[in-house]
Design a protein around this motif. Structure first.
Motif, PDB file in Angstrom:
ATOM      1  N   VAL B 160      55.764  27.491 -10.300  1.00  0.00           N
ATOM      2  CA  VAL B 160      56.523  26.248 -10.392  1.00  0.00           C
ATOM      3  C   VAL B 160      56.249  25.389  -9.157  1.00  0.00           C
ATOM      4  O   VAL B 160      56.051  24.194  -9.252  1.00  0.00           O
ATOM      5  CB  VAL B 160      58.024  26.541 -10.532  1.00  0.00           C
ATOM      6  N   ARG B 161      56.232  26.038  -7.989  1.00  0.00           N
ATOM      7  CA  ARG B 161      55.850  25.336  -6.765  1.00  0.00           C
ATOM      8  C   ARG B 161      54.517  25.880  -6.295  1.00  0.00           C
ATOM      9  O   ARG B 161      54.344  27.088  -6.111  1.00  0.00           O
ATOM     10  CB  ARG B 161      56.914  25.539  -5.683  1.00  0.00           C
ATOM     11  N   PHE B 162      53.579  24.994  -6.100  1.00  0.00           N
ATOM     12  CA  PHE B 162      52.212  25.422  -5.801  1.00  0.00           C
ATOM     13  C   PHE B 162      51.652  24.584  -4.659  1.00  0.00           C
ATOM     14  O   PHE B 162      52.146  23.495  -4.363  1.00  0.00           O
ATOM     15  CB  PHE B 162      51.330  25.271  -7.041  1.00  0.00           C
ATOM     16  N   THR B 163      50.628  25.093  -4.028  1.00  0.00           N
ATOM     17  CA  THR B 163      49.927  24.317  -3.007  1.00  0.00           C
ATOM     18  C   THR B 163      48.802  23.540  -3.684  1.00  0.00           C
ATOM     19  O   THR B 163      48.340  23.905  -4.766  1.00  0.00           O
ATOM     20  CB  THR B 163      49.314  25.231  -1.942  1.00  0.00           C
ATOM     21  N   LEU B 164      48.364  22.494  -3.010  1.00  0.00           N
ATOM     22  CA  LEU B 164      47.273  21.713  -3.589  1.00  0.00           C
ATOM     23  C   LEU B 164      45.992  22.544  -3.683  1.00  0.00           C
ATOM     24  O   LEU B 164      45.171  22.332  -4.564  1.00  0.00           O
ATOM     25  CB  LEU B 164      47.037  20.448  -2.760  1.00  0.00           C
ATOM     26  N   ASN B 165      45.860  23.500  -2.796  1.00  0.00           N
ATOM     27  CA  ASN B 165      44.700  24.376  -2.865  1.00  0.00           C
ATOM     28  C   ASN B 165      44.726  25.250  -4.117  1.00  0.00           C
ATOM     29  O   ASN B 165      43.705  25.461  -4.757  1.00  0.00           O
ATOM     30  CB  ASN B 165      44.648  25.270  -1.624  1.00  0.00           C
ATOM     31  N   GLU B 166      45.899  25.769  -4.446  1.00  0.00           N
ATOM     32  CA  GLU B 166      46.021  26.561  -5.678  1.00  0.00           C
ATOM     33  C   GLU B 166      45.661  25.706  -6.881  1.00  0.00           C
ATOM     34  O   GLU B 166      44.948  26.151  -7.790  1.00  0.00           O
ATOM     35  CB  GLU B 166      47.444  27.106  -5.810  1.00  0.00           C
ATOM     36  N   HIS B 196      57.645  18.859  -1.892  1.00  0.00           N
ATOM     37  CA  HIS B 196      58.849  19.488  -1.341  1.00  0.00           C
ATOM     38  C   HIS B 196      58.733  19.629   0.170  1.00  0.00           C
ATOM     39  O   HIS B 196      57.636  19.574   0.727  1.00  0.00           O
ATOM     40  CB  HIS B 196      59.037  20.868  -1.980  1.00  0.00           C
ATOM     41  N   ASP B 197      59.879  19.850   0.818  1.00  0.00           N
ATOM     42  CA  ASP B 197      59.846  20.087   2.264  1.00  0.00           C
ATOM     43  C   ASP B 197      59.371  21.507   2.552  1.00  0.00           C
ATOM     44  O   ASP B 197      58.800  21.780   3.597  1.00  0.00           O
ATOM     45  CB  ASP B 197      61.255  19.888   2.855  1.00  0.00           C
ATOM     46  N   GLU B 198      59.632  22.344   1.581  1.00  0.00           N
ATOM     47  CA  GLU B 198      59.286  23.756   1.713  1.00  0.00           C
ATOM     48  C   GLU B 198      57.784  23.968   1.915  1.00  0.00           C
ATOM     49  O   GLU B 198      56.972  23.182   1.450  1.00  0.00           O
ATOM     50  CB  GLU B 198      59.723  24.437   0.403  1.00  0.00           C
ATOM     51  N   GLN B 200      54.499  27.063   2.241  1.00  0.00           N
ATOM     52  CA  GLN B 200      53.961  28.378   1.949  1.00  0.00           C
ATOM     53  C   GLN B 200      54.505  29.419   2.941  1.00  0.00           C
ATOM     54  O   GLN B 200      54.702  29.106   4.103  1.00  0.00           O
ATOM     55  CB  GLN B 200      52.443  28.267   2.161  1.00  0.00           C
ATOM     56  N   GLN B 201      54.734  30.645   2.458  1.00  0.00           N
ATOM     57  CA  GLN B 201      55.250  31.708   3.332  1.00  0.00           C
ATOM     58  C   GLN B 201      54.214  32.815   3.515  1.00  0.00           C
ATOM     59  O   GLN B 201      53.361  33.020   2.664  1.00  0.00           O
ATOM     60  CB  GLN B 201      56.513  32.324   2.709  1.00  0.00           C
ATOM     61  N   ASN B 202      54.347  33.504   4.639  1.00  0.00           N
ATOM     62  CA  ASN B 202      53.555  34.721   4.858  1.00  0.00           C
ATOM     63  C   ASN B 202      52.038  34.520   4.803  1.00  0.00           C
ATOM     64  O   ASN B 202      51.327  35.325   4.218  1.00  0.00           O
ATOM     65  CB  ASN B 202      53.946  35.803   3.836  1.00  0.00           C
ATOM     66  N   VAL B 203      51.585  33.452   5.359  1.00  0.00           N
ATOM     67  CA  VAL B 203      50.136  33.311   5.484  1.00  0.00           C
ATOM     68  C   VAL B 203      49.781  33.289   6.964  1.00  0.00           C
ATOM     69  O   VAL B 203      50.610  32.911   7.800  1.00  0.00           O
ATOM     70  CB  VAL B 203      49.622  32.017   4.798  1.00  0.00           C
ATOM     71  N   LYS B 204      48.572  33.712   7.280  1.00  0.00           N
ATOM     72  CA  LYS B 204      48.176  33.858   8.684  1.00  0.00           C
ATOM     73  C   LYS B 204      47.513  32.600   9.220  1.00  0.00           C
ATOM     74  O   LYS B 204      46.561  32.655   9.988  1.00  0.00           O
ATOM     75  CB  LYS B 204      47.214  35.045   8.821  1.00  0.00           C
ATOM     76  N   HIS B 205      47.972  31.493   8.771  1.00  0.00           N
ATOM     77  CA  HIS B 205      47.393  30.232   9.232  1.00  0.00           C
ATOM     78  C   HIS B 205      48.399  29.135   8.954  1.00  0.00           C
ATOM     79  O   HIS B 205      49.496  29.410   8.447  1.00  0.00           O
ATOM     80  CB  HIS B 205      46.077  29.961   8.508  1.00  0.00           C
ATOM     81  N   ARG B 206      48.027  27.933   9.214  1.00  0.00           N
ATOM     82  CA  ARG B 206      48.927  26.819   8.920  1.00  0.00           C
ATOM     83  C   ARG B 206      49.342  26.849   7.443  1.00  0.00           C
ATOM     84  O   ARG B 206      48.489  26.814   6.562  1.00  0.00           O
ATOM     85  CB  ARG B 206      48.192  25.500   9.196  1.00  0.00           C
ATOM     86  N   PRO B 207      50.624  26.917   7.161  1.00  0.00           N
ATOM     87  CA  PRO B 207      51.054  26.982   5.768  1.00  0.00           C
ATOM     88  C   PRO B 207      50.958  25.628   5.090  1.00  0.00           C
ATOM     89  O   PRO B 207      51.144  24.586   5.717  1.00  0.00           O
ATOM     90  CB  PRO B 207      52.519  27.430   5.876  1.00  0.00           C
ATOM     91  N   ALA B 208      50.638  25.659   3.799  1.00  0.00           N
ATOM     92  CA  ALA B 208      50.482  24.410   3.052  1.00  0.00           C
ATOM     93  C   ALA B 208      51.811  23.973   2.455  1.00  0.00           C
ATOM     94  O   ALA B 208      52.700  24.780   2.207  1.00  0.00           O
ATOM     95  CB  ALA B 208      49.454  24.588   1.943  1.00  0.00           C
ATOM     96  N   LYS B 209      51.926  22.701   2.240  1.00  0.00           N
ATOM     97  CA  LYS B 209      53.095  22.120   1.610  1.00  0.00           C
ATOM     98  C   LYS B 209      53.155  22.562   0.144  1.00  0.00           C
ATOM     99  O   LYS B 209      52.114  22.736  -0.488  1.00  0.00           O
ATOM    100  CB  LYS B 209      52.966  20.593   1.675  1.00  0.00           C
ATOM    101  N   LEU B 210      54.383  22.667  -0.378  1.00  0.00           N
ATOM    102  CA  LEU B 210      54.509  23.040  -1.787  1.00  0.00           C
ATOM    103  C   LEU B 210      54.813  21.815  -2.638  1.00  0.00           C
ATOM    104  O   LEU B 210      55.583  20.940  -2.252  1.00  0.00           O
ATOM    105  CB  LEU B 210      55.606  24.087  -1.956  1.00  0.00           C
ATOM    106  N   PHE B 211      54.198  21.783  -3.811  1.00  0.00           N
ATOM    107  CA  PHE B 211      54.380  20.691  -4.765  1.00  0.00           C
ATOM    108  C   PHE B 211      54.828  21.255  -6.103  1.00  0.00           C
ATOM    109  O   PHE B 211      54.643  22.434  -6.381  1.00  0.00           O
ATOM    110  CB  PHE B 211      53.064  19.936  -4.960  1.00  0.00           C
ATOM    111  N   SER B 212      55.426  20.389  -6.910  1.00  0.00           N
ATOM    112  CA  SER B 212      55.640  20.796  -8.301  1.00  0.00           C
ATOM    113  C   SER B 212      55.351  19.604  -9.204  1.00  0.00           C
ATOM    114  O   SER B 212      55.341  18.450  -8.755  1.00  0.00           O
ATOM    115  CB  SER B 212      57.062  21.323  -8.515  1.00  0.00           C
TER     116      SER B 212
END
Lengths: 231, 231
Positions: B160-166, B196-198, B200-212
């Motif tokens: 439902v919430r995804f990164t632009l990379n996904e 969203h303001d939220e 990505q979690q638990n990644v070993k780099h700069r986390p990406a913004k989430l979109f829906s």
DNA sequence: GATAGATATTGTACAAATGACAATATTTAA
DNA sequence: TTAAATATTGTCATTTGTACAATATCTATC
């Protein structure tokens, strides 16, 4: 077919209905037949009948269309399948729609078999039809509009040799969008066409060059994956 | 169903096959079952069975999928109908394909009824299947790719919430086309998304913004005719 | 808390496609 | 020969697409 067979056949059977779209005077029409048999006797309907037990679907489509309307040499394309259990009053009949696009003046439809009359009616003036044929016609018309974008079926509506202006007029009609002449020619740059030496006849102005769709080259290019048709 | 009925039923019957596409780890898969019954016992196949005489097609699609794989609450779409007279060794069986798109990790497929096993297999590694199921899978995959272009069904495959990379990875796989990150973002500029303001979690780099996907806005825009989805 | 590593996000410059409009070409009819 | 009609081609500004580079933000580690 014997009576007992017919009975079994009819408790669960499969039919095929043809939605024939005809183009004339910048309008899309649909070919209807008047039923001379029950059920829905004297109703208008699209040409359709049961598929024989050993008959492939494309073959059945051609046969049924010819039997009822004497139309032949028309390329038919598969559309949706309609299977509501109550769509046929006499039993479970699942039906698969096939459609085609033709130029009305290039073919001669004639009522035959249990078709009492044939009639070309504009797509926006279709009367109440037998069975769920209104649903079938409408759904198939939507499908047609989508397919025009991805498949080169628009050439079914043009003469084998056509001018670029005829092509453009068809485009403008099909997609309901006016377009500049020069820009249309750029747009279709990659569509495989054959340019003939021949020219338009009997016009009161500079005659246009005639083109035809290069079906062979088109299929080769698609096969190689180097081209995808898109309007 | 009595034996004599079954016999008539089977001389001329109608089935429905489900092509379930599943997305995981940037790959499209197809759901197969192993047949524990003749014909084609022990062959892999797509889930399919006969349609009951009083059953509408969408209902049959849900029932058959659930009976064999325990999958439910999946939106199924009609695809082509296959009616070659020799496609079934035991008689004339015309079949209508239905398809769906799901995220594999959101559903739990389990073998049931005469399905001995279920298996998600990448679309480019589909083995020899029972009947004409390879043809059905391939044709339906082509149809899917066409629909992906015009309808926002790709979001069925994303969280439902995804990164632009996904989103981009899905695009690249679905259309088999690599794309520059910056250019992908320009391409999807007009697709109604909610940022969203939220993150990505638990990644070993700069986390990406989430979109829906902004489904509500999308429908509004389509209704007004000011937007048509196209990938 | 400074820095390297990793990926996200944004910017720039050039190429290609599109769209509006204009110019030229070829035929018929008078 | 010229006007009328339409075919065909050309131009240029704008938009879109493509390749590549630059900057930003987070984690992990020292």
């Amino acid at each position: 077919m014997q009576n007992s067979d017919l009975k079994n056949f009819f408790t669960y059977s499969f039919s095929l209905d043809c939605v024939i779209f005809g183009y004339q005077n910048g309008k899309i029409h649909v070919l209807l037949i008047k039923r001379s048999i029950e059920p829905f006797e004297n109703y208008w309907a699209i040409p359709g009948d049961l598929v024989y037990p050993d008959e492939d679907l494309p073959v059945a489509a051609e046969r049924i269309l010819y039997d009822l309307t004497r139309l032949k040499n028309i390329e038919l394309h598969q559309a949706q399948t309609f299977g509501n259990p109550n769509r046929h009053p006499q039993g479970r009949v699942i039906t698969n729609a096939y459609f085609a696009l033709i130029r009305i003046d290039e073919f001669q439809a004639e009522a035959s078999s249990w078709a009492e009359e044939v009639l070309w009616v504009p797509i926006d003036e279709v009367p109440n039809l037998a069975f769920d044929h209104n649903l079938i016609v409408n759904s198939t018309y939507e499908l047609l509009k989508q397919k025009l974008t991805f498949e080169p079926i628009c050439f079914d509506l043009l003469p084998v040799r056509f001018t670029l202006n005829e092509f453009q007029q068809l485009y403008e009609f099909a997609f309901d969008q006016e377009m500049d002449k020069a820009n249309f020619r750029k747009k279709i740059k990659y569509i495989p066409l054959i340019a003939h030496d021949e020219k338009q006849q009997n016009v009161k102005h500079r005659p246009a060059k005639l083109f035809s769709f290069n079906e062979k080259l088109y299929h080769e290019q698609v096969k190689k994956g180097i081209y995808q048709f898109r309007m």
